[in-house]
Design a protein around this motif. Sequence first.
Motif, PDB file in Angstrom:
ATOM      1  N   ASP A 109       0.832  -1.202   0.000  1.00  0.00           N
ATOM      2  CA  ASP A 109       0.000   0.000   0.000  1.00  0.00           C
ATOM      3  C   ASP A 109       0.873   1.262   0.000  1.00  0.00           C
ATOM      4  N   GLY A 110       1.680   1.411  -1.045  1.00  0.00           N
ATOM      5  CA  GLY A 110       2.512   2.604  -1.169  1.00  0.00           C
ATOM      6  C   GLY A 110       3.485   2.771  -0.035  1.00  0.00           C
ATOM      7  N   SER A 111       4.024   1.667   0.472  1.00  0.00           N
ATOM      8  CA  SER A 111       4.931   1.740   1.610  1.00  0.00           C
ATOM      9  C   SER A 111       6.219   2.472   1.240  1.00  0.00           C
ATOM     10  N   PRO A 112       6.701   3.375   2.116  1.00  0.00           N
ATOM     11  CA  PRO A 112       7.908   4.153   1.790  1.00  0.00           C
ATOM     12  C   PRO A 112       9.205   3.379   1.977  1.00  0.00           C
ATOM     13  N   ASP A 113       9.147   2.198   2.591  1.00  0.00           N
ATOM     14  CA  ASP A 113      10.370   1.423   2.776  1.00  0.00           C
ATOM     15  C   ASP A 113      10.523   0.417   1.625  1.00  0.00           C
ATOM     16  N   ASN A 114      11.216  -0.664   1.856  1.00  0.00           N
ATOM     17  CA  ASN A 114      11.489  -1.655   0.806  1.00  0.00           C
ATOM     18  C   ASN A 114      10.510  -2.820   0.819  1.00  0.00           C
ATOM     19  N   THR A 115       9.280  -2.561   1.239  1.00  0.00           N
ATOM     20  CA  THR A 115       8.289  -3.635   1.323  1.00  0.00           C
ATOM     21  C   THR A 115       8.046  -4.278  -0.043  1.00  0.00           C
ATOM     22  N   TRP A 116       7.927  -3.487  -1.093  1.00  0.00           N
ATOM     23  CA  TRP A 116       7.657  -4.059  -2.413  1.00  0.00           C
ATOM     24  C   TRP A 116       8.825  -4.921  -2.883  1.00  0.00           C
ATOM     25  N   GLN A 117      10.037  -4.482  -2.640  1.00  0.00           N
ATOM     26  CA  GLN A 117      11.203  -5.284  -3.000  1.00  0.00           C
ATOM     27  C   GLN A 117      11.201  -6.593  -2.221  1.00  0.00           C
ATOM     28  N   THR A 118      10.798  -6.536  -0.964  1.00  0.00           N
ATOM     29  CA  THR A 118      10.701  -7.742  -0.150  1.00  0.00           C
ATOM     30  C   THR A 118       9.676  -8.703  -0.724  1.00  0.00           C
TER      31      THR A 118
END
Length: 321
Positions: free
Chosen positions: A44-53
């Motif tokens: 949900d548009g996380s500013p950290d590396n959540t999508w990469q994870t």
Amino acid sequence: MDKVISYIIPCYRSENTLGNVISEIEESMNKISGYDYEIVCINDGSPDNTWQTIKELSTVHKKLIGINFAKNFGQHAALMAGLRRSKGDIVICLDDDGQTPANEAYKLIDAIETGADAVYARYEHKKHSIFRNFGSAMNEWMAHVMIGKPKELYVSSYFAARRFVVDEMCRYKGSYPYVIGLVLRTTRNIVNVDVNHRAREIGSSGYTFSKLIKLWMNGFTAFSIVPLRVATLSGSIFACVGFLYGIFTIIKKLVLGDQLDILPLGFSALMSVMVFMGGMLMLMVGLAGEYIGRSYISLNDDPQYVVRDVIGEETKVEKDN
């Protein structure tokens, strides 16, 4: 043919916790026979590396599908995206921080299999912060008063629902989804099961005061007209009080004449009434404006969410909803 369980996980600032949640789901499902499963993670548009994870996890966990939002749309929008992507006969929604125990999902599954249309996890001891617990309590009260949630029903972010309930929820195209409202307008065959609630080991809750206010407003305005009725009732009461006070003033003038005209205290009372009534009127006008504004935004087809990327098998998914 095995039934399919879909796990929906909205993700925000969960780069350090999501891997453990995915592993726990897989370990739990390996112990349950007769079910296949899929895991849908929505960044949900996380500013950290959540999508990469999520992308890295998808290379190891083949049943994982990842959806990446173009910006932050909120937990309930993320849930809607996951629900629309899911194909399971039973859909389970849980948190990304590990506080909702995936190894107790069998309790929710058993409740569905024994006849419930939807089931919510209930915690005897919640390990949230005082602020988060206050927000949850307010959400419980609001859902009971505004949208008719049964008082004995406890709602949480850890819940499961049958396929027909999910399909009906996915029919909602409004710009402001509110998941418990969608569940309640679909079925009343909802039960609770008791599960443990874990303390957060890493990071802090992504819910801020502004996000809680936004969630409450969604519940107020998207699925209930009770606030408008309260405003109408309040206006009627104050109008009657004002009328009666006017009658009292006339009678007092006729009986006492000008004896009380020298008292300056009436000015303070008058100003207090004017300020109070003015504030009430502005509140009611603002509430009506909130309904009108949200209707206008919905008529302009403001999307619930916008998907930037999708990874995992069978990646066809609605882009805008």
